[in-house]
Write a protein that holds these residues in place. Structure first.
Motif, PDB file in Angstrom:
ATOM      1  N   GLY A 178     -38.264 -11.788  64.380  1.00  0.00           N
ATOM      2  CA  GLY A 178     -39.684 -12.096  64.455  1.00  0.00           C
ATOM      3  C   GLY A 178     -40.531 -11.531  63.337  1.00  0.00           C
ATOM      4  N   ALA A 179     -39.937 -11.109  62.211  1.00  0.00           N
ATOM      5  CA  ALA A 179     -40.730 -10.603  61.092  1.00  0.00           C
ATOM      6  C   ALA A 179     -41.609 -11.715  60.527  1.00  0.00           C
ATOM      7  CB  ALA A 179     -39.812 -10.059  59.998  1.00  0.00           C
ATOM      8  N   GLU A 180     -42.884 -11.393  60.290  1.00  0.00           N
ATOM      9  CA  GLU A 180     -43.837 -12.383  59.801  1.00  0.00           C
ATOM     10  C   GLU A 180     -44.182 -12.205  58.331  1.00  0.00           C
ATOM     11  OE1 GLU A 180     -47.130 -11.972  62.433  1.00  0.00           O
ATOM     12  OE2 GLU A 180     -46.111 -12.890  64.138  1.00  0.00           O
ATOM     13  N   ALA A 181     -44.027 -11.002  57.816  1.00  0.00           N
ATOM     14  CA  ALA A 181     -44.284 -10.746  56.388  1.00  0.00           C
ATOM     15  C   ALA A 181     -43.381  -9.596  55.962  1.00  0.00           C
ATOM     16  CB  ALA A 181     -45.746 -10.400  56.144  1.00  0.00           C
ATOM     17  N   ILE A 182     -42.728  -9.756  54.790  1.00  0.00           N
ATOM     18  CA  ILE A 182     -41.777  -8.761  54.300  1.00  0.00           C
ATOM     19  C   ILE A 182     -42.029  -8.523  52.827  1.00  0.00           C
ATOM     20  CG2 ILE A 182     -39.338  -8.147  54.054  1.00  0.00           C
ATOM     21  CD1 ILE A 182     -38.689 -10.155  56.235  1.00  0.00           C
ATOM     22  N   GLU A 183     -41.945  -7.277  52.457  1.00  0.00           N
ATOM     23  CA  GLU A 183     -42.052  -6.876  51.050  1.00  0.00           C
ATOM     24  C   GLU A 183     -40.950  -5.862  50.774  1.00  0.00           C
ATOM     25  OE1 GLU A 183     -45.062  -4.009  48.498  1.00  0.00           O
ATOM     26  OE2 GLU A 183     -45.937  -5.489  49.870  1.00  0.00           O
ATOM     27  N   ILE A 184     -40.259  -6.012  49.646  1.00  0.00           N
ATOM     28  CA  ILE A 184     -39.200  -5.086  49.276  1.00  0.00           C
ATOM     29  C   ILE A 184     -39.430  -4.605  47.850  1.00  0.00           C
ATOM     30  CG2 ILE A 184     -37.727  -7.092  48.797  1.00  0.00           C
ATOM     31  CD1 ILE A 184     -35.314  -5.249  49.134  1.00  0.00           C
ATOM     32  N   ASN A 185     -39.653  -3.313  47.718  1.00  0.00           N
ATOM     33  CA  ASN A 185     -39.879  -2.684  46.402  1.00  0.00           C
ATOM     34  C   ASN A 185     -40.931  -3.430  45.582  1.00  0.00           C
ATOM     35  OD1 ASN A 185     -37.627  -1.249  47.368  1.00  0.00           O
ATOM     36  ND2 ASN A 185     -36.922  -0.826  45.301  1.00  0.00           N
ATOM     37  N   GLY A 186     -42.028  -3.794  46.242  1.00  0.00           N
ATOM     38  CA  GLY A 186     -43.130  -4.432  45.532  1.00  0.00           C
ATOM     39  C   GLY A 186     -42.950  -5.910  45.283  1.00  0.00           C
ATOM     40  N   VAL A 187     -41.938  -6.556  45.866  1.00  0.00           N
ATOM     41  CA  VAL A 187     -41.715  -7.998  45.702  1.00  0.00           C
ATOM     42  C   VAL A 187     -41.878  -8.657  47.065  1.00  0.00           C
ATOM     43  CG1 VAL A 187     -40.122  -9.806  44.975  1.00  0.00           C
ATOM     44  CG2 VAL A 187     -40.130  -7.592  43.794  1.00  0.00           C
ATOM     45  N   ARG A 188     -42.753  -9.652  47.130  1.00  0.00           N
ATOM     46  CA  ARG A 188     -42.991 -10.365  48.386  1.00  0.00           C
ATOM     47  C   ARG A 188     -41.808 -11.299  48.677  1.00  0.00           C
ATOM     48  NH1 ARG A 188     -47.995 -11.219  50.763  1.00  0.00           N
ATOM     49  NH2 ARG A 188     -47.764 -12.128  52.851  1.00  0.00           N
ATOM     50  N   VAL A 189     -41.330 -11.227  49.888  1.00  0.00           N
ATOM     51  CA  VAL A 189     -40.214 -12.064  50.306  1.00  0.00           C
ATOM     52  C   VAL A 189     -40.767 -13.338  50.937  1.00  0.00           C
ATOM     53  CG1 VAL A 189     -38.207 -12.234  51.824  1.00  0.00           C
ATOM     54  CG2 VAL A 189     -38.718 -10.071  50.663  1.00  0.00           C
ATOM     55  N   VAL A 190     -40.322 -14.489  50.425  1.00  0.00           N
ATOM     56  CA  VAL A 190     -40.768 -15.787  50.943  1.00  0.00           C
ATOM     57  C   VAL A 190     -39.536 -16.613  51.300  1.00  0.00           C
ATOM     58  CG1 VAL A 190     -42.964 -15.765  49.710  1.00  0.00           C
ATOM     59  CG2 VAL A 190     -40.923 -16.671  48.579  1.00  0.00           C
ATOM     60  N   ALA A 191     -39.791 -17.882  51.618  1.00  0.00           N
ATOM     61  CA  ALA A 191     -38.702 -18.722  52.126  1.00  0.00           C
ATOM     62  C   ALA A 191     -37.586 -18.906  51.108  1.00  0.00           C
ATOM     63  CB  ALA A 191     -39.257 -20.079  52.557  1.00  0.00           C
ATOM     64  N   ASN A 192     -37.936 -19.016  49.810  1.00  0.00           N
ATOM     65  CA  ASN A 192     -36.910 -19.273  48.797  1.00  0.00           C
ATOM     66  C   ASN A 192     -36.486 -18.017  48.045  1.00  0.00           C
ATOM     67  OD1 ASN A 192     -39.310 -18.908  47.490  1.00  0.00           O
ATOM     68  ND2 ASN A 192     -39.087 -20.636  46.073  1.00  0.00           N
ATOM     69  N   THR A 193     -36.731 -16.840  48.612  1.00  0.00           N
ATOM     70  CA  THR A 193     -36.319 -15.594  47.960  1.00  0.00           C
ATOM     71  C   THR A 193     -34.800 -15.526  47.870  1.00  0.00           C
ATOM     72  OG1 THR A 193     -38.280 -14.344  48.608  1.00  0.00           O
ATOM     73  CG2 THR A 193     -36.268 -13.085  48.244  1.00  0.00           C
ATOM     74  N   TYR A 194     -34.297 -15.006  46.737  1.00  0.00           N
ATOM     75  CA  TYR A 194     -32.857 -14.862  46.551  1.00  0.00           C
ATOM     76  C   TYR A 194     -32.552 -13.496  45.956  1.00  0.00           C
ATOM     77  CZ  TYR A 194     -33.726 -15.807  41.579  1.00  0.00           C
ATOM     78  OH  TYR A 194     -34.201 -15.741  40.285  1.00  0.00           O
ATOM     79  N   PHE A 195     -31.332 -13.019  46.182  1.00  0.00           N
ATOM     80  CA  PHE A 195     -30.852 -11.744  45.652  1.00  0.00           C
ATOM     81  C   PHE A 195     -29.659 -12.007  44.736  1.00  0.00           C
ATOM     82  CE2 PHE A 195     -33.003 -10.760  49.582  1.00  0.00           C
ATOM     83  CZ  PHE A 195     -33.691  -9.585  49.300  1.00  0.00           C
ATOM     84  N   SER A 196     -29.569 -11.221  43.677  1.00  0.00           N
ATOM     85  CA  SER A 196     -28.478 -11.389  42.723  1.00  0.00           C
ATOM     86  C   SER A 196     -28.097 -10.027  42.157  1.00  0.00           C
ATOM     87  CB  SER A 196     -28.894 -12.355  41.596  1.00  0.00           C
ATOM     88  OG  SER A 196     -30.040 -11.856  40.910  1.00  0.00           O
TER      89      SER A 196
END
Length: 272
Positions: A178-196
């Motif tokens: 149920g998270a509605e807004a997420i931020e990781i180390n100053g980067v906003r996480v959205v629907a198309n966020t990816y990690f590499s």
């Protein structure tokens, strides 16, 4: 004279003459042009199956089907079989919470529809709901700041063993809770966020981030924290990689990292 002849011939008087042997019964001649293979197939097909054989075959089929269902059921439940009772209770609570959130969302949408139908000024009511929807979509798209109750998740990785897929699994678990807004180390996480990247050299949406990885999450703390601590979940996975995860609840979390609004290249709004 006749008696002497019978005496000399060795036959008793008055004996009947022996019967002549009858002709042997005739056997049907094999049909011309029929091969041995054809005669064999004619003897095997159609099969002659007795009632007892049919009953045995049916019982064997039912037994095999029951065994297959039992094996599949055992394999499906093997993941939870070794869990402790308190872990199972926590998982059930999490499922109940997710169901309740879906019911609440359905009720909210029903209320909005009722307000539109009963409002004396439907145009004004529709405008208010449109503005509220725009604000909600802005939070989800990361174009506006947000604040509210939630948690802070801090992942320490001294050995550089945390991989990109682990951070992605963390985001998915938080969203499912149920998270509605997420931020990781100053980067906003959205629907198309990816990690590499690899361990120690991770990037989120192309921006390099370094440990410790700090997640600021807005949502219901009572749902978010247990979702990370379920058996086999995020916390246990990180501990296996010699990383640590600390979760702290807060009454007000500020997520103010923003994403620029992107104009789609092809999609256009539709009146429908």
């Amino acid at each position: 004279m006749s008696s002497e002849q019978n005496h000399h011939s060795g036959e008793p008087a008055g004996a009947l003459p022996p019967e002549a042997p009858g002709p042997e019964p005739s056997r049907p001649a094999p049909a011309e042009g029929v091969s041995g293979r054809q005669r064999l197939m004619a003897g095997l097909w159609p099969p002659r199956v007795s009632r007892a054989q049919l009953i045995v075959a049916l019982l064997l089929f039912v037994l095999g089907l029951g065994l297959a269902i039992q094996v599949r059921s055992n394999s499906d439940n093997s993941a939870l079989r070794g869990a402790r009772q308190e872990d199972l209770v926590r998982i059930l609570d999490e499922l109940d919470n997710r169901t309740q959130r879906l019911e609440d969302e359905k009720q909210r949408l029903d209320d909005q529809r009722t307000e539109l139908e009963n409002s004396s000024d439907q145009a004004e009511e529709a405008r208010k709901q449109t503005l509220e929807k725009e604000r909600q979509l802005g939070i989800l798209a990361g174009t506006v700041a947000a604040h509210g109750p939630g948690i802070t998740l801090t992942i320490s990785d001294p050995s550089g063993a945390v991989e990109a897929d682990m951070l992605l699994d963390t985001i998915q678990e938080l969203r499912a809770a149920g998270a509605e807004a997420i931020e990781i180390n100053g980067v906003r996480v959205v629907a198309n966020t990816y990690f590499s990247g690899d361990g120690g050299e991770l990037r989120v949406d192309g921006k390099k981030i370094e440990a410790p990885y700090e997640f600021k999450v807005i949502g219901k703390p009572q749902d978010l924290e247990p979702a990370l601590n379920i058996p086999g979940g995020v916390v246990q996975t990180l501990e296996k990689e010699q990383a640590t995860a600390e979760v702290a609840r807060a009454d007000d979390i500020v997520v103010d990292a923003l994403r620029p609004a992107e104009q789609p290249d092809y999609a256009r709004s539709s009146p429908q």
